[in-house]
Motif scaffolding. Structure first.
Motif, short mmCIF file in Angstrom:
data_model
loop_
_atom_site.label_atom_id
_atom_site.label_comp_id
_atom_site.label_asym_id
_atom_site.label_seq_id
_atom_site.Cartn_x
_atom_site.Cartn_y
_atom_site.Cartn_z
N ARG A 68 -10.86 10.15 10.75
CA ARG A 68 -11.62 10.10 9.50
C ARG A 68 -10.92 9.16 8.53
NH1 ARG A 68 -9.00 15.09 9.45
NH2 ARG A 68 -7.98 15.71 7.49
N LEU A 69 -11.71 8.55 7.69
CA LEU A 69 -11.24 7.57 6.72
C LEU A 69 -11.56 8.07 5.33
CD1 LEU A 69 -10.05 4.68 6.29
CD2 LEU A 69 -12.41 3.85 6.35
N MET A 70 -10.56 8.00 4.43
CA MET A 70 -10.74 8.45 3.04
C MET A 70 -10.18 7.37 2.11
SD MET A 70 -9.44 12.38 3.60
CE MET A 70 -7.87 11.73 4.17
N GLY A 71 -11.00 6.35 1.83
CA GLY A 71 -10.54 5.28 0.95
C GLY A 71 -9.45 4.48 1.58
N LYS A 72 -8.24 4.58 1.03
CA LYS A 72 -7.11 3.79 1.51
C LYS A 72 -6.17 4.61 2.40
CE LYS A 72 -7.14 0.62 -2.43
NZ LYS A 72 -6.33 0.00 -3.51
N LYS A 90 -1.72 5.46 5.99
CA LYS A 90 -1.91 5.05 4.60
C LYS A 90 -1.77 3.54 4.51
CE LYS A 90 -0.35 6.32 -0.05
NZ LYS A 90 0.65 7.08 -0.84
N LYS A 91 -2.68 2.92 3.79
CA LYS A 91 -2.69 1.45 3.71
C LYS A 91 -1.37 0.91 3.21
CE LYS A 91 -5.38 -2.41 1.88
NZ LYS A 91 -6.58 -2.80 1.08
N ASP A 92 -0.79 1.57 2.19
CA ASP A 92 0.48 1.10 1.63
C ASP A 92 1.60 1.11 2.66
OD1 ASP A 92 -0.81 0.79 -0.75
OD2 ASP A 92 0.02 2.58 -1.70
N ALA A 93 1.52 2.02 3.65
CA ALA A 93 2.58 2.15 4.65
C ALA A 93 2.40 1.19 5.82
CB ALA A 93 2.65 3.59 5.16
N VAL A 94 1.18 1.00 6.27
CA VAL A 94 0.94 0.18 7.48
C VAL A 94 0.58 -1.26 7.15
CG1 VAL A 94 0.27 2.19 8.84
CG2 VAL A 94 -1.49 0.86 7.66
N GLY A 95 0.31 -1.54 5.89
CA GLY A 95 -0.02 -2.90 5.49
C GLY A 95 -1.50 -3.23 5.66
N GLU A 96 -1.88 -4.42 5.15
CA GLU A 96 -3.29 -4.82 5.16
C GLU A 96 -3.85 -4.91 6.57
OE1 GLU A 96 -6.63 -5.61 3.04
OE2 GLU A 96 -4.70 -5.71 2.01
N LYS A 97 -3.14 -5.62 7.44
CA LYS A 97 -3.63 -5.78 8.81
C LYS A 97 -3.63 -4.46 9.58
CE LYS A 97 -2.86 -10.66 9.90
NZ LYS A 97 -2.23 -11.59 10.85
#
Length: 521
Positions: A68-72, A90-97
């Motif tokens: 499941r996806l919840m925003g970022k 979490k986007k901040d942890a794994v980066g944009e790609k």
């Protein structure tokens, strides 16, 4: 376009997008530090504070079973070894790609993740992901979460999906593996040597069954897929292997049913200087130990001898032994008149009267007065007694007419030193004192040839080389065959043999896999 074909194409497009992110679409390897079962075993009892104080870094791989996806941010459940573990991305942890990759993932995909263990606010053990590695794409939709793979034939045909979606199916086959390991350990503990014998044979022997026929082009000769390894194993006893066994695949060109599959597994073993009483004792010990080994768990580290069988329970620690005649007498229905006596089995007229009495009050049992009386007695046993044999039971002393390889009783030549083991109302083992007189064996083969002339396609063929082997002298010996599939059924509460065979024989598919009715969760 069919639903599956549409999903297949959409996921192919995602695969192209994943490759554009710099990920290898089908990797050769993933370096992991832990398996999911290891993490659950080692850290399930750790508190959030303990995990925080000594950060546990892990690298694991698995199949996505929930996402499941919840925003970022998002959560997944990875499955490996039949167990599941949550991951947090979490986007901040794994980066944009890394997060773009996460958004391209589907149920069923394989990924590798690196990160550290923590507990969420709800207390669930979770991996906080720092890195995602794509491993492979599931291009076809897994069955819908709540209904699973419920079509029975589809489950057998697509066992690879069945194992993913139904953890209890995986457990059955893990128990089957434990069963086979247990059988080997018991055999080796008693000094038996494991061997391999031919699966293609010039004469289908060692059992009474219809074989599959194949052809060897170079030798220009027909061969048979083995119906039993018996005659080859006994040749080895002649050659000096006093205790020998084989866990073997047999093939019999017979019907399908809840107890029958044309390809099946048996444990077969022979012991020199032993008779059928010795083999009864050994086989009883073998099966009791197998029950204990299959049922071992945290609650029962030594295993137990009671297993569930439908709405009943089988007690593998409590056995009964009856001769075939005693079993017919014991289970003779009250509605069929007075119970038989032993003298009723002594003549064809006496047996004929028993059949007539039984048929007056029960479904008709086929009777051919031209058949040997021993075959009729065996059929009467199946009709009268077999349905009552739920608990482990040894039935011994079988008619010579249906036992072409068994030693006769010295005082009753129409009966042999043979036994079968029953449980769950089915035969699971067959054994006897081996016939080692070459002249007697020849006469038995000749009697079987007469049965073939009468139209019995399953009657045993003449095997001149086996008679020759016996002529070199085979010591007194006992032998047994144990049906591994049927024993697995009983120890896993599986009520069809197809549930304990990974890939049972099925009729050809009527439609293509892409048209099967599966829904994506």
């Amino acid at each position: 376009m069919a639903l599956d074909e549409n999903i297949y194409e959409l996921r192919r497009q995602k695969l192209t997008a994943i490759e554009a992110l710099g990920q290898t679409t089908y990797r050769s390897k993933y370096e992991f530090t832990h398996t999911i079962p290891q993490i659950l075993a080692d850290y399930s009892e750790k508190t959030a504070e303990q995990l925080e104080n000594s950060r546990v870094n892990v690298r694991v791989a698995g199949r996505i079973m929930a996402i499941r996806l919840m925003g970022k941010a998002g959560f997944c459940h990875l499955q490996q070894g039949g167990q599941r573990l949550q991951i947090y991305v979490k986007k901040d942890a794994v980066g944009e790609k890394g997060f773009e990759l996460y958004k391209l993932l589907d149920l069923g995909d394989h990924i590798g993740v690196a990160g550290y263990l923590f507990r969420t606010r709800t207390g669930e053990l979770t991996i906080h992901v720092d890195e995602i590695t794509f491993l492979s794409k599931d291009l076809l939709p897994l069955p819908e979460k709540w209904h699973g793979l419920t079509d029975v034939e589809l489950r057998y045909r697509q066992r690879y999906v069945d194992l993913v979606m139904n953890p209890e199916v995986r457990e059955v086959f893990l128990k089957r593996s434990k069963l086979v390991q247990s059988l080997r350990r018991t055999m080796e503990a008693h000094g038996f040597v494991e061997v391999e014998t031919p699966m293609m044979q010039p004469i289908a022997g060692g059992a009474v069954a219809r074989p599959f026929v194949t052809h060897h082009n170079t030798l220009d000769m027909d061969l048979y897929l083995r119906i039993a390894p018996e005659l080859y194993l006994k040749r080895l006893v002649v050659g000096g292997f006093d205790r020998v066994y084989e866990i073997n695949r047999n093939f019999r060109n017979e019907g399908l049913g809840w107890r029958w599959n044309p390809e099946f597994t048996m444990l077969e073993y022979y012991q020199a200087y032993a008779d059928f009483h010795d083999m009864m004792d050994l086989t009883q010990e073998l099966i009791m130990q197998a029950a204990k080994d299959v049922t071992k768990d945290k609650e029962h580290p030594d295993g137990i001898t009671r297993t569930k069988w439908g709405d009943q329970e089988i007690d593998w620690g409590n056995w009964q032994r009856l001769t075939m005649r005693e079993a017919i007498i014991k289970f003779w229905p009250d509605s069929s008149g007075a119970k038989p006596g032993m003298s009723d089995f002594a003549s064809s007229d006496g047996v004929k009267k028993l059949v007539e009495h039984f048929n007056r009050s029960h479904s008709h049992m086929a009777y051919d007065p031209g058949e040997p009386v021993g075959k009729t007695i065996a059929a009467l046993f199946e009709a009268v007694a077999e349905e009552h044999l739920t608990q482990p039971t040894i039935i011994y002393e079988f008619p010579t007419a249906i036992s072409p390889l068994s030693k006769q009783k010295p005082d009753e030549p129409d009966w042999t030193e043979r036994f079968e083991i029953y449980a769950g109302q089915m035969e699971i083992a067959n054994g006897f004192s081996e016939l080692n007189d070459p002249e007697d064996q020849r006469r038995r083969f000749e009697a079987q040839l007469k049965e073939r002339e009468r139209g019995d396609e399953e009657a045993h063929q003449m095997d001149e080389d086996y008679v020759r082997a016996l002529s070199y002298g085979m010591p007194p010996a006992g032998g047994v065959g144990v049906g591994v599939d049927r024993l697995a059924m009983l120890l896993t509460d599986s009520h069809t043999i197809r549930d304990v065979i990974l890939f049972p024989l099925l009729r050809p598919e009527k439609s293509s896999p892409s048209s099967e009715n599966q829904a994506e969760s």
